[in-house]
Enzyme design. Structure first.
Site, PDB file in Angstrom:
ATOM      1  N   PHE A  11       0.865  -1.181   0.000  1.00 26.15           N
ATOM      2  CA  PHE A  11       0.000   0.000   0.000  1.00 26.15           C
ATOM      3  C   PHE A  11       0.901   1.230   0.000  1.00 26.15           C
ATOM      4  O   PHE A  11       0.849   2.077   0.866  1.00 26.15           O
ATOM      5  CB  PHE A  11      -0.906  -0.052   1.235  1.00 26.15           C
ATOM      6  CG  PHE A  11      -2.172   0.774   1.116  1.00 26.15           C
ATOM      7  CD1 PHE A  11      -3.096   0.535   0.111  1.00 26.15           C
ATOM      8  CD2 PHE A  11      -2.449   1.781   2.028  1.00 26.15           C
ATOM      9  CE1 PHE A  11      -4.267   1.283   0.007  1.00 26.15           C
ATOM     10  CE2 PHE A  11      -3.609   2.534   1.954  1.00 26.15           C
ATOM     11  CZ  PHE A  11      -4.525   2.286   0.936  1.00 26.15           C
ATOM     12  N   LYS A 124       7.777  -6.436 -11.321  1.00 28.64           N
ATOM     13  CA  LYS A 124       8.460  -7.139 -12.418  1.00 28.64           C
ATOM     14  C   LYS A 124       9.067  -8.463 -11.974  1.00 28.64           C
ATOM     15  O   LYS A 124       9.244  -9.371 -12.783  1.00 28.64           O
ATOM     16  CB  LYS A 124       9.607  -6.273 -12.962  1.00 28.64           C
ATOM     17  CG  LYS A 124       9.181  -5.015 -13.651  1.00 28.64           C
ATOM     18  CD  LYS A 124      10.368  -4.139 -14.002  1.00 28.64           C
ATOM     19  CE  LYS A 124      10.863  -3.288 -12.863  1.00 28.64           C
ATOM     20  NZ  LYS A 124      10.022  -2.203 -12.433  1.00 28.64           N
ATOM     21  N   GLU A 148      -0.034  -6.314 -16.309  1.00 25.58           N
ATOM     22  CA  GLU A 148       0.104  -5.259 -17.317  1.00 25.58           C
ATOM     23  C   GLU A 148       1.052  -4.150 -16.905  1.00 25.58           C
ATOM     24  O   GLU A 148       1.787  -3.606 -17.724  1.00 25.58           O
ATOM     25  CB  GLU A 148      -1.278  -4.656 -17.616  1.00 25.58           C
ATOM     26  CG  GLU A 148      -1.295  -3.773 -18.850  1.00 25.58           C
ATOM     27  CD  GLU A 148      -0.904  -4.559 -20.094  1.00 25.58           C
ATOM     28  OE1 GLU A 148       0.290  -4.533 -20.446  1.00 25.58           O
ATOM     29  OE2 GLU A 148      -1.779  -5.198 -20.693  1.00 25.58           O
ATOM     30  N   VAL A 151       5.623  -3.529 -17.024  1.00 25.26           N
ATOM     31  CA  VAL A 151       6.453  -2.825 -18.013  1.00 25.26           C
ATOM     32  C   VAL A 151       5.613  -1.698 -18.596  1.00 25.26           C
ATOM     33  O   VAL A 151       4.459  -1.894 -18.964  1.00 25.26           O
ATOM     34  CB  VAL A 151       6.909  -3.784 -19.146  1.00 25.26           C
ATOM     35  CG1 VAL A 151       7.727  -3.033 -20.190  1.00 25.26           C
ATOM     36  CG2 VAL A 151       7.707  -4.953 -18.578  1.00 25.26           C
ATOM     37  N   GLY A 205      11.377  12.001  -7.568  1.00 25.46           N
ATOM     38  CA  GLY A 205      10.921  10.689  -7.103  1.00 25.46           C
ATOM     39  C   GLY A 205      10.990   9.571  -8.128  1.00 25.46           C
ATOM     40  O   GLY A 205      10.392   8.516  -7.929  1.00 25.46           O
ATOM     41  N   GLU A 208      16.098   6.237  -7.314  1.00 33.29           N
ATOM     42  CA  GLU A 208      16.322   5.880  -5.911  1.00 33.29           C
ATOM     43  C   GLU A 208      17.572   6.572  -5.389  1.00 33.29           C
ATOM     44  O   GLU A 208      18.351   7.146  -6.143  1.00 33.29           O
ATOM     45  CB  GLU A 208      16.461   4.364  -5.799  1.00 33.29           C
ATOM     46  CG  GLU A 208      15.158   3.677  -6.130  1.00 33.29           C
ATOM     47  CD  GLU A 208      15.271   2.165  -6.057  1.00 33.29           C
ATOM     48  OE1 GLU A 208      16.174   1.663  -5.373  1.00 33.29           O
ATOM     49  OE2 GLU A 208      14.445   1.512  -6.702  1.00 33.29           O
ATOM     50  N   ASP A 219      17.522  -2.081 -14.561  1.00 31.25           N
ATOM     51  CA  ASP A 219      16.064  -1.988 -14.637  1.00 31.25           C
ATOM     52  C   ASP A 219      15.600  -2.223 -16.084  1.00 31.25           C
ATOM     53  O   ASP A 219      14.644  -2.958 -16.327  1.00 31.25           O
ATOM     54  CB  ASP A 219      15.601  -0.609 -14.142  1.00 31.25           C
ATOM     55  CG  ASP A 219      14.092  -0.428 -14.298  1.00 31.25           C
ATOM     56  OD1 ASP A 219      13.345  -0.972 -13.465  1.00 31.25           O
ATOM     57  OD2 ASP A 219      13.668   0.226 -15.261  1.00 31.25           O
ATOM     58  N   LYS A 223      13.230  -5.280 -17.696  1.00 33.52           N
ATOM     59  CA  LYS A 223      12.030  -5.040 -18.526  1.00 33.52           C
ATOM     60  C   LYS A 223      12.148  -5.752 -19.879  1.00 33.52           C
ATOM     61  O   LYS A 223      11.171  -6.331 -20.368  1.00 33.52           O
ATOM     62  CB  LYS A 223      11.824  -3.541 -18.715  1.00 33.52           C
ATOM     63  CG  LYS A 223      11.336  -2.880 -17.433  1.00 33.52           C
ATOM     64  CD  LYS A 223      11.279  -1.381 -17.556  1.00 33.52           C
ATOM     65  CE  LYS A 223      10.643  -0.775 -16.305  1.00 33.52           C
ATOM     66  NZ  LYS A 223      10.911   0.647 -16.175  1.00 33.52           N
ATOM     67  N   GLY A 325       3.146   7.227 -14.416  1.00 37.45           N
ATOM     68  CA  GLY A 325       3.380   7.399 -12.980  1.00 37.45           C
ATOM     69  C   GLY A 325       2.541   6.402 -12.223  1.00 37.45           C
ATOM     70  O   GLY A 325       1.874   5.553 -12.830  1.00 37.45           O
TER      71      GLY A 325
HETATM   72  N1  LIG Z   1       5.738   3.491  -8.687  1.00 34.92           N
HETATM   73  C1  LIG Z   1       5.418   3.197  -9.954  1.00 34.92           C
HETATM   74  O1  LIG Z   1       4.920   4.041 -10.704  1.00 34.92           O
HETATM   75  C2  LIG Z   1       5.613   1.791 -10.479  1.00 34.92           C
HETATM   76  C3  LIG Z   1       5.548   1.573 -11.869  1.00 34.92           C
HETATM   77  C4  LIG Z   1       5.638   0.263 -12.360  1.00 34.92           C
HETATM   78  C5  LIG Z   1       5.840  -0.778 -11.477  1.00 34.92           C
HETATM   79  N2  LIG Z   1       5.942  -0.534 -10.121  1.00 34.92           N
HETATM   80  C6  LIG Z   1       6.138  -1.666  -9.219  1.00 34.92           C
HETATM   81  O2  LIG Z   1       5.052  -1.709  -8.313  1.00 34.92           O
HETATM   82  C7  LIG Z   1       5.492  -2.217  -7.046  1.00 34.92           C
HETATM   83  C8  LIG Z   1       5.097  -1.233  -5.944  1.00 34.92           C
HETATM   84  O3  LIG Z   1       5.745   0.011  -6.206  1.00 34.92           O
HETATM   85  P1  LIG Z   1       5.517   1.261  -5.245  1.00 34.92           P
HETATM   86  O4  LIG Z   1       6.079   2.426  -5.941  1.00 34.92           O
HETATM   87  O5  LIG Z   1       4.112   1.297  -4.771  1.00 34.92           O
HETATM   88  O6  LIG Z   1       6.461   0.856  -4.023  1.00 34.92           O
HETATM   89  P2  LIG Z   1       6.416   1.460  -2.514  1.00 34.92           P
HETATM   90  O7  LIG Z   1       5.833   2.817  -2.558  1.00 34.92           O
HETATM   91  O8  LIG Z   1       7.769   1.244  -1.967  1.00 34.92           O
HETATM   92  O9  LIG Z   1       5.367   0.502  -1.743  1.00 34.92           O
HETATM   93  C9  LIG Z   1       5.655  -0.834  -1.470  1.00 34.92           C
HETATM   94  C10 LIG Z   1       4.625  -1.390  -0.495  1.00 34.92           C
HETATM   95  O10 LIG Z   1       4.965  -2.749  -0.189  1.00 34.92           O
HETATM   96  C11 LIG Z   1       5.154  -2.898   1.219  1.00 34.92           C
HETATM   97  N3  LIG Z   1       6.220  -3.869   1.445  1.00 34.92           N
HETATM   98  C12 LIG Z   1       7.549  -3.651   1.588  1.00 34.92           C
HETATM   99  N4  LIG Z   1       8.202  -4.809   1.745  1.00 34.92           N
HETATM  100  C13 LIG Z   1       7.268  -5.780   1.698  1.00 34.92           C
HETATM  101  C14 LIG Z   1       7.315  -7.199   1.835  1.00 34.92           C
HETATM  102  N5  LIG Z   1       8.461  -7.842   1.993  1.00 34.92           N
HETATM  103  N6  LIG Z   1       6.161  -7.895   1.758  1.00 34.92           N
HETATM  104  C15 LIG Z   1       4.980  -7.251   1.570  1.00 34.92           C
HETATM  105  N7  LIG Z   1       4.872  -5.909   1.453  1.00 34.92           N
HETATM  106  C16 LIG Z   1       6.008  -5.192   1.517  1.00 34.92           C
HETATM  107  C17 LIG Z   1       5.495  -1.515   1.726  1.00 34.92           C
HETATM  108  O11 LIG Z   1       5.175  -1.420   3.112  1.00 34.92           O
HETATM  109  P3  LIG Z   1       5.388  -0.006   3.883  1.00 34.92           P
HETATM  110  O12 LIG Z   1       4.248   0.888   3.426  1.00 34.92           O
HETATM  111  O13 LIG Z   1       5.257  -0.330   5.314  1.00 34.92           O
HETATM  112  O14 LIG Z   1       6.724   0.502   3.468  1.00 34.92           O
HETATM  113  C18 LIG Z   1       4.599  -0.651   0.841  1.00 34.92           C
HETATM  114  O15 LIG Z   1       3.278  -0.627   1.335  1.00 34.92           O
HETATM  115  C19 LIG Z   1       6.999  -2.437  -7.169  1.00 34.92           C
HETATM  116  O16 LIG Z   1       7.260  -3.785  -7.466  1.00 34.92           O
HETATM  117  C20 LIG Z   1       7.370  -1.543  -8.335  1.00 34.92           C
HETATM  118  O17 LIG Z   1       8.530  -1.991  -9.014  1.00 34.92           O
HETATM  119  C21 LIG Z   1       5.832   0.722  -9.610  1.00 34.92           C
END
Ligand SMILES: NC(=O)c1ccc[n+]([C@@H]2O[C@H](COP(=O)([O-])OP(=O)(O)OC[C@H]3O[C@@H](n4cnc5c(N)ncnc54)[C@H](OP(=O)(O)O)[C@@H]3O)[C@@H](O)[C@H]2O)c1
Length: 343
Positions: A11, A124, A148, A151, A205, A208, A219, A223, A325
């Site tokens: 979340f 991924k 979906e 990537v 943002g 990293e 990365d 992909k 995003g």
């Molecule tokens: N951001 C994007 O636009 C985007 C685009 C494409 C793909 N993705 C992929 O989508 C996924 C989520 O991205 P995000 O940006 O939402 O990441 P994020 O903001 O870091 O959120 C990750 C969530 O997972 C929780 N978490 C951390 N470690 C965990 C574990 N071991 N088991 C279960 N839950 C865990 C975190 O808990 P806490 O809240 O307590 O930290 C947080 O709620 C990633 O795999 C990312 O590569 C993201």
């Protein structure tokens, strides 16, 4: 009306954007698709866990410092415990990516499918490391494993081939799939140093604290692997992608290219030869290339992603996604859910 119980594992940026989208689209989905839903579980690693078979108030979950205060059941001890205990029909797995093994997301999804849930992810890791095994398990269970958003952030790629291009054979693809490196190159064209461009990406943002995964092409390699394995039946590991990042490019090279009306792009590509559907070698590559205005890749500015597919039936097909995003990633998850329960 058919009702679906949804579980959200993760979340963060994506999970919260998905929650907002579910709230925004709830009425529309009910009236147009005859489908209602409730979120019966949310799991995070440090911000609590909520389980409520009657449905969690998503507005409160979005505002809560710890979602545990919304729970009607004892919280799950870890992600696996959550998947086993949440009363749900669909799991959204949006935990952080693990490039090396895809875990623990692979186990989360495997368990969800085994328990009779559909599984949807933007992560991924499970796609690269376990796409085939999870897809086979989903089929055996009469459920769907869709990804979906893994990537190009929700842009229809996997569903495009899965649903709308029957009997099309993908011969090769080329694209710009990593937004951080593309933004760094765009900023250097505008006069930034490499370091200032990286700092800018961190500030908005998209990079990293340690940006080496993007800069060194990892990365992008992941992909490319995901696209090649799913769309070309390849069995690649990211380590098998011929890979060079953008470290050798500084403002000098970028501005020199600009003066010749060219641009450096970190190009992701994969190609195969031969006619057999499977066991055909796929050569995948990530490397900086100079492209001119005649190439569609030239247009990819900043965080924009682009991919050009070449199939045996349609020739070149180009998809460009501007300003992706978490909101577009969330839409990919929603689309996967609706497609999983409708198709
Ligand atoms: N951001 C994007 O636009 C985007 C685009 C494409 C793909 N993705 C992929 O989508 C996924 C989520 O991205 P995000 O940006 O939402 O990441 P994020 O903001 O870091 O959120 C990750 C969530 O997972 C929780 N978490 C951390 N470690 C965990 C574990 N071991 N088991 C279960 N839950 C865990 C975190 O808990 P806490 O809240 O307590 O930290 C947080 O709620 C990633 O795999 C990312 O590569 C993201």
């Amino acid at each position: 009306m058919t009702h679906y119980r949804l579980a959200m594992l993760g979340f963060g940026n994506v999970g919260k954007s998905l929650a907002r989208l579910l709230l925004a689209k709830e009425q529309e989905i009910a009236s147009e698709r005859g489908l209602t839903f409730s979120v019966t579980g949310i799991y995070t690693s440090r911000h609590g866990c909520a389980l409520d078979p009657a449905g969690i108030d998503l507005r409160k979950a979005l505002e809560a410092a710890s979602i545990s205060e919304l729970s009607k059941l004892p919280p799950a001890s870890d992600g696996m415990d959550f998947v086993r205990r949440v009363p749900a029909d669909v799991l959204f797995e949006n935990s952080p990516v693990n490039y090396d093994s895809g875990q623990p997301a692979v186990d989360h999804i495997r368990t969800a499918l085994s328990l009779g849930m559909h599984a949807v992810t933007a992560n991924k890791g499970p796609v690269v490391h376990a796409h085939r095994i999870l897809t086979d398990l989903a089929r055996a269970q009469g459920k769907k494993f869709y990804f979906e958003s893994a990537v190009m952030d929700g842009c229809p790629i996997f569903s495009l081939f899965r649903e709308t291009l029957p009997a099309a054979r993908l011969l090769r693809f080329r694209g710009v799939l990593n937004s951080t490196t593309n933004m760094i190159l765009s900023r250097m064209e505008a006069g930034d140093s490499f370091e200032t461009a990286v700092a800018y990406c961190q500030e908005i943002g998209i990079a990293e604290t340690d940006p080496s995964g993007d800069i060194d092409g990892w990365d992008a390699a992941v992909k490319v692997t995901a696209l090649a394995n799913v769309l070309m039946d390849a069995e690649l590991k990211p380590q098998q992608v011929i890979r060079e990042g953008i470290r050798r490019l500084g403002p000098g090279e970028v501005l020199e290219a600009k003066s010749q009306n060219k641009r450096w792009k970190l190009v992701c590509s994969a190609e195969r030869s031969g006619r057999a559907r499977s066991h055909t070698p796929v050569i995948a590559r990530v490397s900086p290339e100079l492209v001119g205005p005649e190439s569609p890749l030239y247009r990819a500015e900043g965080t924009t992603s682009i991919v050009q597919f070449e199939t045996d039936v349609l020739g070149q097909l180009t998809i460009l996604e501007e300003n992706p995003g978490p909101h577009t990633t969330a839409y990919g998850c929603l689309a996967d859910f609706l497609n999983a329960v409708s198709l």
